[in-house]
Design an enzyme around this catalytic site. Structure first.
Site, short mmCIF file in Angstrom:
data_model
loop_
_atom_site.label_atom_id
_atom_site.label_comp_id
_atom_site.label_asym_id
_atom_site.label_seq_id
_atom_site.Cartn_x
_atom_site.Cartn_y
_atom_site.Cartn_z
N HIS A 1 8.61 -5.41 -1.14
CA HIS A 1 8.04 -6.35 -1.55
C HIS A 1 6.58 -5.19 -2.98
O HIS A 1 5.93 -5.89 -3.64
CB HIS A 1 6.44 -7.06 -0.83
CG HIS A 1 7.73 -7.67 0.26
ND1 HIS A 1 6.77 -8.28 1.35
CD2 HIS A 1 8.79 -8.95 -0.18
CE1 HIS A 1 7.83 -9.26 1.35
NE2 HIS A 1 8.91 -9.63 1.45
N ASP B 1 0.34 -0.99 0.14
CA ASP B 1 0.10 -0.04 0.15
C ASP B 1 0.75 1.38 -0.39
O ASP B 1 2.10 1.46 0.05
CB ASP B 1 -0.98 -0.11 1.78
CG ASP B 1 -0.50 0.22 2.50
OD1 ASP B 1 0.40 1.46 2.59
OD2 ASP B 1 -0.46 -1.25 3.61
P1 OAD Z 1 1.05 -10.61 8.06
O1 OAD Z 1 -0.54 -11.22 8.07
O2 OAD Z 1 1.33 -12.40 8.63
O3 OAD Z 1 0.85 -10.43 10.01
C1 OAD Z 1 0.28 -9.28 10.37
C2 OAD Z 1 0.75 -8.96 11.85
O4 OAD Z 1 0.65 -7.82 12.79
C3 OAD Z 1 0.44 -10.30 12.55
O5 OAD Z 1 2.12 -10.59 13.29
C4 OAD Z 1 0.18 -9.49 13.47
O6 OAD Z 1 -0.56 -9.41 14.53
C5 OAD Z 1 0.25 -8.08 13.79
N1 OAD Z 1 -0.94 -6.77 13.94
C6 OAD Z 1 -2.53 -7.11 13.20
N2 OAD Z 1 -2.98 -5.55 14.07
C7 OAD Z 1 -2.68 -5.12 14.71
C8 OAD Z 1 -2.73 -3.72 14.67
N3 OAD Z 1 -3.24 -2.90 14.90
N4 OAD Z 1 -1.20 -3.43 15.58
C9 OAD Z 1 0.38 -3.80 15.39
N5 OAD Z 1 -0.19 -5.30 14.94
C10 OAD Z 1 -1.41 -5.90 14.45
O7 OAD Z 1 1.68 -10.18 7.58
P2 OAD Z 1 3.13 -9.32 7.58
O8 OAD Z 1 4.11 -9.94 8.70
O9 OAD Z 1 3.36 -8.10 7.25
O10 OAD Z 1 4.18 -10.24 1.10
O11 OAD Z 1 3.55 -10.86 5.61
C11 OAD Z 1 4.25 -10.44 5.44
C12 OAD Z 1 4.25 -10.82 3.48
O12 OAD Z 1 4.03 -11.97 3.75
C13 OAD Z 1 3.69 -9.93 3.35
O13 OAD Z 1 4.50 -8.53 3.05
C14 OAD Z 1 3.13 -10.53 1.90
C15 OAD Z 1 3.09 -11.55 2.40
O14 OAD Z 1 2.67 -13.04 1.70
C16 OAD Z 1 4.07 -10.01 -0.61
O15 OAD Z 1 3.57 -10.61 -1.01
C17 OAD Z 1 5.09 -10.95 -1.42
#
Ligand code: OAD
Length: 235
Positions: free
Chosen positions: A111, A96
């Site tokens: 990414h 985003d």
């Molecule tokens: P995830 O969906 O795997 O993890 C999101 C994290 O944010 C989780 O650990 C939640 O506990 C936390 N979370 C949720 N709401 C929150 C809030 N309000 N405040 C703080 N933390 C919160 O997302 P990513 O780790 O970003 O890649 O995923 C990594 C990659 O996996 C993405 O970039 C994407 C995906 O496959 C690609 O598309 C290449």
């Protein structure tokens, strides 16, 4: 925080920082992957097999950007970059544009970005606001059916890795915010810093790599991140 007053800061963000703006995360309940098989919409093979489905999936996410706004956590990180006397590099896994709109400038979208399209023929990256179809020609080489979302899919190399690892090696503070720590190489960044670097995880739940961090804070990004930035700027 054990940190030199003008030390070098590297920040990593994930989907959790945009969750309170209304952008769905990937792996939480109701997450983005739930309605789709990851192989279908986030791999080069999926795109080759069904380009229309993949374009539709990212078209919807691109369109959604018009309905969401940066939140207090995005704003706080932009303020940190503007006011911190040392270097601040923000690396985001998010596709985003909320960090950009909040004002972060030293920013790497490792990414890719929803608001860009890439030609698979001439490799030109174009700013892109609307929908892509299988018949959208590349504005540069004019070949049809060759534009793809400028997104790093599974099996592809994330962007700007040498620059990121160089910054990690020289970092005095590394903070990971709103990321589950299951997707590499980003999940391994905490292991790439030097021994004196302070490492902090800010997340709603413990991530898969929480034990690699020296400090962790649990809660919502819009509460944790502004407090974290205020404390850094006050020291
Ligand atoms: P995830 O969906 O795997 O993890 C999101 C994290 O944010 C989780 O650990 C939640 O506990 C936390 N979370 C949720 N709401 C929150 C809030 N309000 N405040 C703080 N933390 C919160 O997302 P990513 O780790 O970003 O890649 O995923 C990594 C990659 O996996 C993405 O970039 C994407 C995906 O496959 C690609 O598309 C290449």
């Amino acid at each position: 925080m054990p940190m030199p007053p003008s030390g070098s800061i590297v920040l990593l963000t994930g989907a959790g920082i945009s969750a309170e703006s209304g952008v769905r995360t990937f792996r939480d309940a109701g997450g983005l992957w739930e309605g789709h098989r990851l192989e279908e919409v986030a791999t080069p093979e999926g795109f080759a097999a069904n380009p229309g489905l993949v374009q539709t999936f990212y078209n919807a996410r691109r369109a959604q950007l018009k309905e969401v706004q940066p939140n207090a956590a995005h704003a706080a990180l932009a303020r940190l970059e503007a006011e911190w006397p040392g270097r601040v590099l923000l690396v985001t896994q998010n596709v985003d544009d909320l960090h950009d709109r909040a004002g972060s400038r030293n920013l790497i979208h490792m990414h890719g970005e929803l608001r860009k399209a890439r030609c698979t023929n001439c490799q030109t990256i174009h700013p892109w606001e609307g929908a892509l179809t299988e018949a959208t020609p590349c504005p540069r080489c004019e070949r049809k059916a060759r534009l793809r979302p400028h997104i790093v899919w599974f099996g592809e190399m994330p962007l700007e890795m040498p620059r990121i690892f160089e910054a990690l090696e020289g970092a005095d503070l590394f903070a990971a915010i709103g990321t589950s720590g299951v997707v590499y190489p980003a999940a391994g960044f905490v292991e790439a810093v030097g021994p004196t670097c302070h490492t902090v995880e800010l997340n709603l739940e413990p991530s898969a790599v929480i034990s690699a961090f020296k400090e962790h804070r649990q809660g919502k990004a819009t509460e944790l991140v502004p407090a974290f930035v205020d404390a850094l700027l006050a020291q």
